[in-house]
Design a protein around this motif. Structure first.
Motif, PDB file in Angstrom:
ATOM      1  N   TYR A   5       0.852  -1.194   0.000  1.00 34.28           N
ATOM      2  CA  TYR A   5       0.000   0.000   0.000  1.00 34.28           C
ATOM      3  C   TYR A   5       0.885   1.240   0.000  1.00 34.28           C
ATOM      4  O   TYR A   5       1.756   1.399   0.854  1.00 34.28           O
ATOM      5  N   MET A   6       0.660   2.121  -0.989  1.00 32.43           N
ATOM      6  CA  MET A   6       1.418   3.366  -1.100  1.00 32.43           C
ATOM      7  C   MET A   6       0.438   4.528  -1.160  1.00 32.43           C
ATOM      8  O   MET A   6      -0.540   4.485  -1.904  1.00 32.43           O
ATOM      9  N   ARG A   7       0.730   5.570  -0.375  1.00 30.11           N
ATOM     10  CA  ARG A   7      -0.180   6.708  -0.292  1.00 30.11           C
ATOM     11  C   ARG A   7       0.593   8.014  -0.224  1.00 30.11           C
ATOM     12  O   ARG A   7       1.646   8.101   0.391  1.00 30.11           O
ATOM     13  N   ALA A  15       2.788   9.279  -5.137  1.00 34.36           N
ATOM     14  CA  ALA A  15       2.540   8.133  -4.259  1.00 34.36           C
ATOM     15  C   ALA A  15       3.397   6.941  -4.641  1.00 34.36           C
ATOM     16  O   ALA A  15       3.663   6.059  -3.819  1.00 34.36           O
ATOM     17  N   ASP A  16       3.850   6.894  -5.904  1.00 33.50           N
ATOM     18  CA  ASP A  16       4.683   5.784  -6.387  1.00 33.50           C
ATOM     19  C   ASP A  16       6.177   5.995  -6.119  1.00 33.50           C
ATOM     20  O   ASP A  16       6.992   5.162  -6.512  1.00 33.50           O
ATOM     21  N   ARG A  17       6.504   7.085  -5.435  1.00 31.99           N
ATOM     22  CA  ARG A  17       7.895   7.470  -5.217  1.00 31.99           C
ATOM     23  C   ARG A  17       8.747   6.329  -4.659  1.00 31.99           C
ATOM     24  O   ARG A  17       9.890   6.127  -5.069  1.00 31.99           O
ATOM     25  N   ALA A  18       8.205   5.578  -3.711  1.00 30.44           N
ATOM     26  CA  ALA A  18       8.989   4.567  -2.992  1.00 30.44           C
ATOM     27  C   ALA A  18       8.938   3.190  -3.641  1.00 30.44           C
ATOM     28  O   ALA A  18       9.480   2.235  -3.096  1.00 30.44           O
ATOM     29  N   LYS A  23      10.567  -2.544  -3.905  1.00 27.46           N
ATOM     30  CA  LYS A  23      10.899  -3.729  -4.702  1.00 27.46           C
ATOM     31  C   LYS A  23      12.268  -4.279  -4.304  1.00 27.46           C
ATOM     32  O   LYS A  23      12.434  -5.499  -4.122  1.00 27.46           O
ATOM     33  N   ASP A  24      13.239  -3.372  -4.164  1.00 19.66           N
ATOM     34  CA  ASP A  24      14.601  -3.796  -3.809  1.00 19.66           C
ATOM     35  C   ASP A  24      14.628  -4.438  -2.426  1.00 19.66           C
ATOM     36  O   ASP A  24      15.301  -5.458  -2.216  1.00 19.66           O
ATOM     37  N   PHE A  25      13.901  -3.845  -1.480  1.00 16.86           N
ATOM     38  CA  PHE A  25      13.869  -4.381  -0.123  1.00 16.86           C
ATOM     39  C   PHE A  25      13.245  -5.771  -0.105  1.00 16.86           C
ATOM     40  O   PHE A  25      13.794  -6.704   0.499  1.00 16.86           O
ATOM     41  N   PHE A  65       1.989  -4.463   3.301  1.00 19.76           N
ATOM     42  CA  PHE A  65       3.328  -3.881   3.431  1.00 19.76           C
ATOM     43  C   PHE A  65       3.281  -2.388   3.132  1.00 19.76           C
ATOM     44  O   PHE A  65       2.710  -1.959   2.133  1.00 19.76           O
ATOM     45  N   VAL A  66       3.890  -1.585   4.018  1.00 20.63           N
ATOM     46  CA  VAL A  66       4.007  -0.141   3.803  1.00 20.63           C
ATOM     47  C   VAL A  66       5.440   0.292   4.073  1.00 20.63           C
ATOM     48  O   VAL A  66       6.162  -0.331   4.858  1.00 20.63           O
ATOM     49  N   GLU A  67       5.847   1.381   3.423  1.00 16.87           N
ATOM     50  CA  GLU A  67       7.192   1.914   3.632  1.00 16.87           C
ATOM     51  C   GLU A  67       7.329   2.481   5.040  1.00 16.87           C
ATOM     52  O   GLU A  67       8.286   2.200   5.754  1.00 16.87           O
ATOM     53  N   LYS A  68       6.354   3.299   5.447  1.00 17.83           N
ATOM     54  CA  LYS A  68       6.314   3.897   6.776  1.00 17.83           C
ATOM     55  C   LYS A  68       4.890   3.794   7.287  1.00 17.83           C
ATOM     56  O   LYS A  68       3.933   3.797   6.500  1.00 17.83           O
TER      57      LYS A  68
END
Length: 203
Positions: A5-7, A15-18, A23-25, A65-68
């Motif tokens: 989920y990206m927001r 929103a697609d910045r990360a 993907k790499d992580f 899964f979220v970045e933050k």
């Protein structure tokens, strides 16, 4: 199944910045993504179409899964509890890229599921509270700055108001929505849009 989920809070943010870093992580964890769910909407809103779609698409045991964590929530306590209940009822496991203690979900067995999820729930609650507190602090400070500027007589009719514009700029960079900025600053939609355009031109 891992569902990402990206927001972002405004249409001017990406929103697609990360996406590539996520993907790499996940590649380092040997994991593939089953679905990407992206939207531009405030994290202070409980009703989010893409987040709802993610929940509906999920099966018990899937990973959200979220970045933050603030990408998932800046909700007040009661609404955060409501969202958690939806995730729990669906059997979703939340994993946050910058919260290593949540990464155990990638490799946990049935024997350690209960313990790891209790710990993860505790961490997520703390982080969710901090995300909301940070959001409220920015709003209060911006309002205080505007009030102080008014008391000092820095508003001069229709002249260019640098104090107000700077407050808007900071809130835009912090990810606040246009509507919330208008409420906090007490300004027109046009001024917020104008400052937003200036930020994009300066990039």
């Amino acid at each position: 199944m891992i569902r990402v989920y990206m927001r972002a809070s405004t249409d001017d943010q990406d929103a697609d910045r990360a996406k590539q870093s996520i993907k790499d992580f996940l590649k380092t964890k040997g994991c593939a993504v089953a679905g990407w769910y992206t939207e531009n909407i405030s994290g202070t809103k409980l009703d989010r179409p893409e987040l709802s779609r993610l929940i509906n698409d999920s099966e018990s045991g899937d990973i959200l899964f979220v970045e933050k964590l603030d990408r998932l929530t800046r909700l007040p306590y009661e609404q955060w509890e409501s969202l958690k209940a939806k995730l729990r009822d669906k059997g979703l496991v939340v994993v946050v890229q910058d919260q290593p203690m949540t990464h155990s979900a990638f490799a946990e067995s049935d024997n350690d599921t209960f313990t790891s999820r209790i710990l993860t729930a505790f961490i997520l609650d703390l982080s969710a509270s901090q995300a909301r507190d940070d959001y409220e602090t920015r709003r209060v400070r911006a309002a205080q700055g505007i009030k102080k500027a008014k008391e000092q007589g820095k508003y001069k009719g229709r002249s260019r108001d640098y104090v107000k514009r700077e407050a808007i700029r900071k809130l835009l960079l912090a990810g606040d929505t246009y509507s919330s900025i208008q409420q906090v600053i007490g300004c027109s939609p046009y001024l917020v849009q104008q400052v937003s355009r200036e930020l994009k031109q300066a990039e």
